[in-house]
Design an enzyme around this catalytic site. Structure first.
Site, PDB file in Angstrom:
ATOM      1  N   MET A 157     -22.137  58.607   3.600  1.00 42.56           N
ATOM      2  CA  MET A 157     -21.019  58.270   4.471  1.00 42.56           C
ATOM      3  C   MET A 157     -20.861  56.669   4.279  1.00 42.56           C
ATOM      4  O   MET A 157     -20.355  55.791   5.256  1.00 42.56           O
ATOM      5  CB  MET A 157     -21.679  58.530   5.864  1.00 42.56           C
ATOM      6  CG  MET A 157     -22.015  59.941   6.138  1.00 42.56           C
ATOM      7  SD  MET A 157     -22.007  60.417   7.773  1.00 42.56           S
ATOM      8  CE  MET A 157     -23.157  59.461   8.494  1.00 42.56           C
ATOM      9  N   LEU A 216     -23.185  51.529   1.610  1.00 41.76           N
ATOM     10  CA  LEU A 216     -24.293  51.950   0.574  1.00 41.76           C
ATOM     11  C   LEU A 216     -25.479  50.772   0.538  1.00 41.76           C
ATOM     12  O   LEU A 216     -24.700  49.420   0.840  1.00 41.76           O
ATOM     13  CB  LEU A 216     -23.566  52.039  -0.577  1.00 41.76           C
ATOM     14  CG  LEU A 216     -22.479  53.100  -0.672  1.00 41.76           C
ATOM     15  CD1 LEU A 216     -21.907  53.387  -2.145  1.00 41.76           C
ATOM     16  CD2 LEU A 216     -22.955  54.447  -0.280  1.00 41.76           C
ATOM     17  N   HIS A 217     -26.474  51.262   0.569  1.00 41.89           N
ATOM     18  CA  HIS A 217     -27.579  50.011   0.350  1.00 41.89           C
ATOM     19  C   HIS A 217     -28.685  50.576  -0.914  1.00 41.89           C
ATOM     20  O   HIS A 217     -28.079  51.484  -1.576  1.00 41.89           O
ATOM     21  CB  HIS A 217     -28.299  50.008   1.663  1.00 41.89           C
ATOM     22  CG  HIS A 217     -28.910  51.336   1.935  1.00 41.89           C
ATOM     23  ND1 HIS A 217     -29.890  52.092   1.495  1.00 41.89           N
ATOM     24  CD2 HIS A 217     -28.387  51.815   3.264  1.00 41.89           C
ATOM     25  CE1 HIS A 217     -29.830  53.295   2.187  1.00 41.89           C
ATOM     26  NE2 HIS A 217     -29.108  53.007   3.244  1.00 41.89           N
ATOM     27  N   GLY A 238     -31.150  52.098  -1.361  1.00 39.92           N
ATOM     28  CA  GLY A 238     -31.399  53.452  -1.054  1.00 39.92           C
ATOM     29  C   GLY A 238     -30.412  54.520  -1.705  1.00 39.92           C
ATOM     30  O   GLY A 238     -30.769  55.289  -2.697  1.00 39.92           O
ATOM     31  N   HIS A 239     -29.189  54.161  -1.268  1.00 35.37           N
ATOM     32  CA  HIS A 239     -28.283  54.974  -1.917  1.00 35.37           C
ATOM     33  C   HIS A 239     -28.191  54.927  -3.329  1.00 35.37           C
ATOM     34  O   HIS A 239     -27.675  55.861  -3.986  1.00 35.37           O
ATOM     35  CB  HIS A 239     -26.868  54.673  -1.472  1.00 35.37           C
ATOM     36  CG  HIS A 239     -26.419  55.074   0.230  1.00 35.37           C
ATOM     37  ND1 HIS A 239     -26.634  53.985   1.180  1.00 35.37           N
ATOM     38  CD2 HIS A 239     -26.361  56.148   0.769  1.00 35.37           C
ATOM     39  CE1 HIS A 239     -26.535  54.544   2.371  1.00 35.37           C
ATOM     40  NE2 HIS A 239     -26.396  55.772   2.240  1.00 35.37           N
ATOM     41  N   GLY A 295     -31.831  62.154  -0.155  1.00 37.78           N
ATOM     42  CA  GLY A 295     -32.762  61.531   0.159  1.00 37.78           C
ATOM     43  C   GLY A 295     -34.069  62.008   1.015  1.00 37.78           C
ATOM     44  O   GLY A 295     -33.419  62.652   1.669  1.00 37.78           O
ATOM     45  N   LYS A 296     -35.235  61.695   0.782  1.00 35.96           N
ATOM     46  CA  LYS A 296     -36.279  62.353   1.573  1.00 35.96           C
ATOM     47  C   LYS A 296     -36.357  61.550   2.863  1.00 35.96           C
ATOM     48  O   LYS A 296     -37.277  61.782   3.849  1.00 35.96           O
ATOM     49  CB  LYS A 296     -37.648  62.093   0.797  1.00 35.96           C
ATOM     50  CG  LYS A 296     -37.863  63.277  -0.232  1.00 35.96           C
ATOM     51  CD  LYS A 296     -39.056  62.942  -1.130  1.00 35.96           C
ATOM     52  CE  LYS A 296     -40.298  63.874  -1.027  1.00 35.96           C
ATOM     53  NZ  LYS A 296     -41.116  63.287  -1.902  1.00 35.96           N
ATOM     54  N   GLN A 342     -32.909  67.230   6.937  1.00 35.60           N
ATOM     55  CA  GLN A 342     -31.682  67.544   6.232  1.00 35.60           C
ATOM     56  C   GLN A 342     -31.941  67.975   4.914  1.00 35.60           C
ATOM     57  O   GLN A 342     -31.083  69.022   4.398  1.00 35.60           O
ATOM     58  CB  GLN A 342     -30.835  65.963   6.342  1.00 35.60           C
ATOM     59  CG  GLN A 342     -29.446  66.390   5.470  1.00 35.60           C
ATOM     60  CD  GLN A 342     -28.622  64.654   5.393  1.00 35.60           C
ATOM     61  OE1 GLN A 342     -27.967  64.616   6.350  1.00 35.60           O
ATOM     62  NE2 GLN A 342     -28.675  64.005   4.542  1.00 35.60           N
ATOM     63  N   LEU A 355     -34.806  51.825   4.302  1.00 37.66           N
ATOM     64  CA  LEU A 355     -33.547  51.448   4.194  1.00 37.66           C
ATOM     65  C   LEU A 355     -32.628  52.600   5.122  1.00 37.66           C
ATOM     66  O   LEU A 355     -33.009  53.722   4.805  1.00 37.66           O
ATOM     67  CB  LEU A 355     -33.123  51.170   2.695  1.00 37.66           C
ATOM     68  CG  LEU A 355     -33.810  50.021   1.935  1.00 37.66           C
ATOM     69  CD1 LEU A 355     -33.164  49.909   0.819  1.00 37.66           C
ATOM     70  CD2 LEU A 355     -34.073  48.890   2.844  1.00 37.66           C
TER      71      LEU A 355
HETATM   72  O1  PAF Z   1     -27.124  61.762   4.854  1.00 41.92           O
HETATM   73  C1  PAF Z   1     -25.765  61.501   4.921  1.00 41.92           C
HETATM   74  O2  PAF Z   1     -25.443  60.369   4.664  1.00 41.92           O
HETATM   75  C2  PAF Z   1     -24.928  62.502   5.642  1.00 41.92           C
HETATM   76  O3  PAF Z   1     -25.495  63.399   6.600  1.00 41.92           O
HETATM   77  C3  PAF Z   1     -24.195  63.578   4.578  1.00 41.92           C
HETATM   78  C4  PAF Z   1     -25.252  64.363   3.587  1.00 41.92           C
HETATM   79  C5  PAF Z   1     -23.305  62.350   3.727  1.00 41.92           C
HETATM   80  C6  PAF Z   1     -23.240  64.193   5.066  1.00 41.92           C
HETATM   81  O4  PAF Z   1     -22.290  63.733   5.794  1.00 41.92           O
END
Ligand code: PAF
Length: 276
Positions: free
Chosen positions: A26, A29-30, A32-33, A144-145, A150, A181
């Site tokens: 979404m 970004l940090h 972690g991403h 990510g864990k 999710q 993060l």
């Molecule tokens: O984890 C996230 O950032 C969101 O839930 C995702 C998987 C991008 C879905 O919008």
């Protein structure tokens, strides 16, 4: 690196690719991403990232409007990571009509823990993730864990719907003081930021207590009371089986566990977990 905004452009850009590794985000970004992007690179080629703040997964009183949107910054970071395509649709592209077909995870997984406190969150997540998968058609996708539930729900969705792809889990990235993060960390005041690592510390204490053989319900209660005493408002601190995120019932054989937590610090809700 290409930035594409429509599904049509995306498909044209990716046509003929059959080893795509995908990281949905979404934005904001940090590190972690970025670790997800690096892991994606080890599992496929090219790497595709999406940036889309998905309204469907936010409740009416949640932070959809104030969710940090930092597109230019994000693009610069993804460029450095060697991402091939950024898919950044707007809402009209993703939801040209009201999204009436939705993906509902099973209640025993989707309505517990996060699902109890954020009703329809996972329905929103599964719906957008399935739609993104259908747009990108990856061979692998990295999750990510940090968002443990999710990850499990998306993995089961892929299995149950026989999607021809693999979900790769990525370890949580933490600041030096232990705070996991998260894009939401930027909502924390300076005082709250100093307090925030206490959630990870509470999880580590729960882990120790479980390993020492304590009763899970007592350990959870003590951890909730301790964090409450520091001014947090916990939604849950729960010791669960990694296999299905349900509690281990008395007499059940031991199996791998995880402790998951969600708690508000001021107006910021943080989640974290630790495998035991
Ligand atoms: O984890 C996230 O950032 C969101 O839930 C995702 C998987 C991008 C879905 O919008």
């Amino acid at each position: 690196m290409k930035i594409v905004k429509t599904i049509h452009e995306l498909r044209a850009q990716l046509s003929g690719q059959n080893r795509i590794a995908f990281v949905p985000t979404m934005g904001n970004l940090h590190e972690g991403h970025l670790s997800l992007m690096r892991l994606a690179r080890q599992h496929g080629d090219p790497v595709v990232a999406s940036i889309f703040v998905n309204r469907l997964q936010f409740g009416p009183n949640e932070d959809f409007d104030k969710y940090p949107r930092t597109f230019e910054d994000d693009v610069a970071k993804l460029e450095k990571e060697g991402v091939y395509v950024i898919f950044a649709p707007d809402e009209r592209e993703m939801y040209p009509q009201p999204q009436e077909y939705r993906v509902e995870p099973p209640h025993n997984l989707g309505d517990i823990l996060e699902g109890e406190f954020r009703p329809s969150f996972f329905k929103g997540v599964c719906t957008v993730v399935l739609k993104l998968f259908s747009c990108v058609q990856p061979r692998v996708a990295v999750f990510g864990k940090k968002d443990y539930q999710q990850l499990m729900i998306v993995r089961r969705m892929c299995h149950q719907l026989a999607l021809p792809m693999e979900i790769v889990p990525a370890e949580t990235v933490r600041d030096a003081d232990g705070l996991a993060l998260s894009s939401r960390n930027r909502y924390l005041s300076a005082d709250e930021r100093r307090e925030a690592p206490e959630l990870a510390k509470a999880l580590a204490q729960v882990r120790e207590a479980v390993l020492a053989g304590g009763r899970h319900a007592d350990i959870e209660q003590a951890a909730m009371a301790a964090i409450k005493g520091r001014g947090w408002q916990p939604d849950y601190i729960a010791v669960r089986k990694r296999s299905d995120l349900l509690a281990l019932t008395e007499g059940q054989a031991a199996e791998p566990l995880v402790v998951l937590a969600a708690a508000k610090l001021g107006s910021t809700r943080l989640i974290d977990n630790l495998e035991i």
